[in-house]
Enzyme design. Structure first.
Site, PDB file in Angstrom:
ATOM      1  CB  SER A   1     -27.947 -21.280  -7.447  1.00 59.79           C
ATOM      2  OG  SER A   1     -26.601 -20.868  -7.492  1.00 59.79           O
ATOM      3  CB  VAL A   2     -33.234 -21.971  -9.884  1.00 55.92           C
ATOM      4  CG1 VAL A   2     -34.446 -22.863 -10.048  1.00 55.92           C
ATOM      5  CG2 VAL A   2     -33.517 -20.913  -8.804  1.00 55.92           C
TER       6      VAL A   2
END
Length: 387
Positions: A71-72
């Site tokens: 999710s970065v």
């Protein structure tokens, strides 16, 4: 007699405290390897690569290690989306059907609501993630991928599966962390006629010099081996690996990154360095240049869902990050207005704009590197908060 003073954020001793936190996680192998960067006003005050990139071969972690970003990826894609908004290619209040006419999920009553670009960015579209459901939940029954598994699955097929499941709420009426960024990535691609990886490279990666940030891994020798929480210490992930999380479990297929047929996941699909992530966060903290305008960067990092509650006490959501509303409710020393999030392969990062402080912590250990004792202790060590 002199009064003693409590440690302060980024005091002269904070590096020693951070080292202790890292050592206490690495030595018992709860975390296998990590790269930690702490910067203030763009100056790196702390940098450390610790533990192993691959434990079995004793390959040490290095500053140029490439991580599966999970999710970065989201703020990278959000930045590109807002660059397209600035260019007039898409609008925040455009309906998704303008770009993906076949994507028409319905509410439980059979009605078909409008979903907008803004609602995808803020996770208020009524979508969800399979890992947030029990094993027999509707996303699981439909075979929806969270973007971390099912190598070879196409975007067309995954969108069809997502749209087959009733929305959890009317768009704009509730917050739910979700596959929204995958849908957004496809809308961006269709709006421009370019692939999502091409857009990300042109709009964000190249302008910010994030040289190793990409949906493909160009140098596999630097890609870290992924590990998962185990009963006593972290264990190496298998080809298909499920890690319990909340009421459900996260499904990982680490080899997905090597399958060119896999859809480019705007929520979880990128790879890169801790230094790449720092460049993005620092650019946004300093006003967004050269990727986006200052007012756009401010909108990304300002709570955009007033009146709606997230599932995390004290936190709201902007157009790309969780935004801290209430430090007391969140039980954190960070200042209100701090923006942060994690990544399920084992990452955490945040920016405290009051202190001009940026922290990136990428690990190769899911889930311990993202939430729980390690990231909390790391944060508290930086702020001088007493355990």
């Amino acid at each position: 007699m002199h009064a003693t003073t409590a440690p302060a954020p980024l005091d002269h001793d904070f590096g020693r405290r951070v080292d202790q936190v890292v050592d206490r996680a690495i030595e018992p192998e709860r975390i296998v390897g990590a790269v930690i960067l702490v910067a203030r006003r763009g100056e790196i005050l702390y940098s450390r690569a610790a533990g192993f990139a691959d434990r079995e071969s004793k390959k040490p972690m290095t500053a140029d290690a490439i991580f599966r970003l999970a999710s970065v990826t989201k703020p990278v894609v959000a930045t590109a989306a807002l660059a397209l908004v600035e260019a007039g290619a898409i609008g925040l209040d455009d309906p998704i059907t303008k770009f993906i006419p076949e994507f028409r999920p319905k509410l439980a009553d059979g009605s078909e609501p409008v979903i907008t670009i803004r609602q995808l960015l803020t996770h208020t579209a009524g979508l969800t993630y399979g890992f947030r459901e029990a094993a027999d939940g509707p996303y699981h029954r439909a075979g929806v991928s969270d973007g971390l598994d099912q190598p070879g699955l196409s975007m067309t097929e995954n969108l069809s599966r997502i749209a087959s499941v009733p929305l959890s709420c009317a768009p704009g009426t509730g917050w739910g962390y979700s596959v929204a960024m995958d849908v957004l990535g496809e809308a961006m691609a269709r709006a421009t006629g370019a692939t999502l990886p091409e857009l990300i490279d042109r709009l964000v990666v190249q302008p910010l010099g994030m040289d190793d940030a990409a949906f493909v891994v160009r140098d596999r020798s630097r890609l870290v081996t992924p590990y998962a929480d185990g009963p006593d210490k972290a264990i190496a992930m298998g080809e298909h690996h499920r890690v319990p999380f909340g009421d459900g479990a996260i499904s990982f297929s680490p080899g997905r990154v090597f399958s060119l047929a896999s859809f480019a996941s705007g929520g979880t699909g990128m790879n890169g360095l801790a230094g790449d992530v720092l460049k993005l966060l620092e650019a946004l903290r300093a006003g967004g240049g050269p990727a986006i305008r200052p007012e756009t960067a401010a909108a990304m990092t300002t709570d955009a869902i007033a009146g709606l509650e997230t599932t995390i006490p004290g936190w709201g959501w902007g157009l790309g990050f969780g935004v801290l509303r209430d430090p007391i409710a969140a039980s954190t020393p960070q200042a209100a207005g701090t923006w942060r999030w994690g990544g399920v392969y084992g990452h955490s990062r945040f920016v405290d704009p009051k202190l001009d402080l940026t922290v990136v912590a990428l690990t190769n250990t899911a889930i311990a590197g993202m939430v729980g004792a390690f990231p909390d202790a790391l944060r508290d060590a930086i702020y001088g908060r007493q355990a």
